[in-house]
Write a protein that holds these residues in place. Structure first.
Motif, short mmCIF file in Angstrom:
data_model
loop_
_atom_site.label_atom_id
_atom_site.label_comp_id
_atom_site.label_asym_id
_atom_site.label_seq_id
_atom_site.Cartn_x
_atom_site.Cartn_y
_atom_site.Cartn_z
N TYR A 71 0.83 -1.21 0.00
CA TYR A 71 0.00 0.00 0.00
C TYR A 71 0.86 1.26 0.00
O TYR A 71 0.69 2.15 -0.83
CB TYR A 71 -0.92 -0.04 1.22
N GLN A 72 1.82 1.34 0.90
CA GLN A 72 2.67 2.52 0.99
C GLN A 72 3.50 2.70 -0.28
O GLN A 72 3.62 3.82 -0.79
CB GLN A 72 3.60 2.41 2.19
N ILE B 223 -1.15 3.51 9.06
CA ILE B 223 0.01 3.02 9.82
C ILE B 223 -0.08 1.51 10.05
O ILE B 223 0.92 0.80 9.92
CB ILE B 223 0.14 3.79 11.14
N GLU B 224 -1.26 1.00 10.34
CA GLU B 224 -1.44 -0.43 10.57
C GLU B 224 -1.30 -1.27 9.30
O GLU B 224 -0.96 -2.45 9.36
CB GLU B 224 -2.81 -0.70 11.18
N ASN B 225 -1.60 -0.66 8.14
CA ASN B 225 -1.69 -1.43 6.91
C ASN B 225 -0.71 -1.02 5.82
O ASN B 225 -0.81 -1.50 4.69
CB ASN B 225 -3.12 -1.33 6.36
N MET B 226 0.23 -0.15 6.12
CA MET B 226 1.10 0.40 5.09
C MET B 226 1.96 -0.65 4.38
O MET B 226 2.31 -0.48 3.22
CB MET B 226 1.97 1.52 5.66
N ASP C 135 -9.30 -5.50 1.13
CA ASP C 135 -10.15 -6.28 2.02
C ASP C 135 -10.33 -5.59 3.37
O ASP C 135 -11.42 -5.58 3.94
CB ASP C 135 -9.56 -7.68 2.24
N THR C 136 -9.25 -4.99 3.89
CA THR C 136 -9.31 -4.28 5.17
C THR C 136 -10.27 -3.10 5.09
O THR C 136 -11.07 -2.88 5.99
CB THR C 136 -7.91 -3.80 5.58
N ILE C 137 -10.19 -2.33 4.01
CA ILE C 137 -11.07 -1.17 3.83
C ILE C 137 -12.52 -1.62 3.68
O ILE C 137 -13.43 -1.02 4.25
CB ILE C 137 -10.63 -0.32 2.62
N LEU C 138 -12.74 -2.68 2.93
CA LEU C 138 -14.10 -3.20 2.78
C LEU C 138 -14.66 -3.67 4.12
O LEU C 138 -15.83 -3.42 4.44
CB LEU C 138 -14.14 -4.33 1.74
N GLN C 139 -13.83 -4.32 4.92
CA GLN C 139 -14.25 -4.78 6.24
C GLN C 139 -14.59 -3.58 7.13
O GLN C 139 -15.62 -3.58 7.82
CB GLN C 139 -13.17 -5.64 6.87
N ALA C 140 -13.73 -2.56 7.13
CA ALA C 140 -13.99 -1.36 7.93
C ALA C 140 -15.26 -0.66 7.45
O ALA C 140 -16.04 -0.16 8.27
CB ALA C 140 -12.80 -0.41 7.86
N HIS D 117 -9.21 6.71 2.34
CA HIS D 117 -8.53 5.54 1.78
C HIS D 117 -9.23 5.03 0.52
O HIS D 117 -8.57 4.54 -0.40
CB HIS D 117 -8.39 4.45 2.82
N LEU D 118 -10.54 5.16 0.46
CA LEU D 118 -11.24 4.78 -0.76
C LEU D 118 -10.84 5.68 -1.92
O LEU D 118 -10.68 5.22 -3.05
CB LEU D 118 -12.76 4.84 -0.55
N THR D 119 -10.66 6.96 -1.64
CA THR D 119 -10.21 7.90 -2.67
C THR D 119 -8.83 7.52 -3.16
O THR D 119 -8.59 7.44 -4.37
CB THR D 119 -10.20 9.35 -2.11
N ILE D 120 -7.92 7.27 -2.23
CA ILE D 120 -6.55 6.89 -2.60
C ILE D 120 -6.57 5.58 -3.39
O ILE D 120 -5.94 5.47 -4.45
CB ILE D 120 -5.67 6.75 -1.34
N MET D 121 -7.31 4.61 -2.89
CA MET D 121 -7.34 3.31 -3.55
C MET D 121 -7.97 3.39 -4.94
O MET D 121 -7.54 2.69 -5.85
CB MET D 121 -8.08 2.30 -2.68
#
Length: 174
Positions: A19-20, A50-53, A62-67, A110-114
């Motif tokens: 991701y980073q 920070i947790e997912n970089m 998947d993390t963003i969809l779960q959140a 994060h959706l915008t970035i992704m």
């Protein structure tokens, strides 16, 4: 630890899928900020980033969809019946719940970035490029790889991607 790249000249040329790394390469991560549509997005103090970089792009999706699903449960949206089919659709749903603005702002960021990174991946056909990079590095058929490299060089791919593939091939097969 200082390592000399003479032992591994390939890694810096491979497409990085964390991701980073993708944010940094495609959008420019400077001082913990990224600029999208002339708007700064701060990531340096973002706990989700920070947790997912260091996670792979598919894992962070998947993390963003779960959140997002957890956020929708908080506001009473049943995601099982109303399945979300795209990142853009999910972004619209999140924007429609202002009462959870703080939580939705992080997810929306994060959706915008992704979405932007995903668009770049598709435009540059990076799945094709990455597959070829892996074939070169992992000892695929030299003739087949050569033919694919020529197709990439002659095709409508980004110049930097053509150069990286050519360099990888030259390093591997001299």
């Amino acid at each position: 630890i200082i390592l000399d790249r003479i032992f591994d000249p390939f890694t810096p040329l491979l497409t990085q899928w964390t991701y980073q790394a993708m944010i940094h390469e495609f959008l420019g991560l400077n001082g913990g900020k990224v600029i999208i549509d002339d708007k700064p997005i701060v990531l340096s103090n973002d706990p989700l980033f920070i947790e997912n970089m260091y996670f792979l792009f598919s894992d962070i999706t998947d993390t963003i969809l779960q959140a997002s699903n957890e956020l929708m449960k908080k506001v009473g949206v049943n995601t099982q019946n109303n399945s979300v089919k795209s990142l853009d659709e999910l972004k619209e749903i999140i924007e429609s719940f202002p009462q959870l603005q703080k939580d939705s702002a992080v997810i929306k960021k994060h959706l915008t970035i992704m979405s932007v990174v995903n668009k770049i991946i598709n435009e540059r056909k990076l799945f094709d490029i990455s597959k070829l990079e892996q074939d070169i590095v992992c000892d695929g058929s030299k003739y087949d790889i050569y033919q694919t490299v020529l197709q990439i060089i002659d095709g409508e791919y980004d110049e930097i991607d053509k150069l990286r593939v050519a360099l990888l091939y030259a390093l591997k097969y001299e």
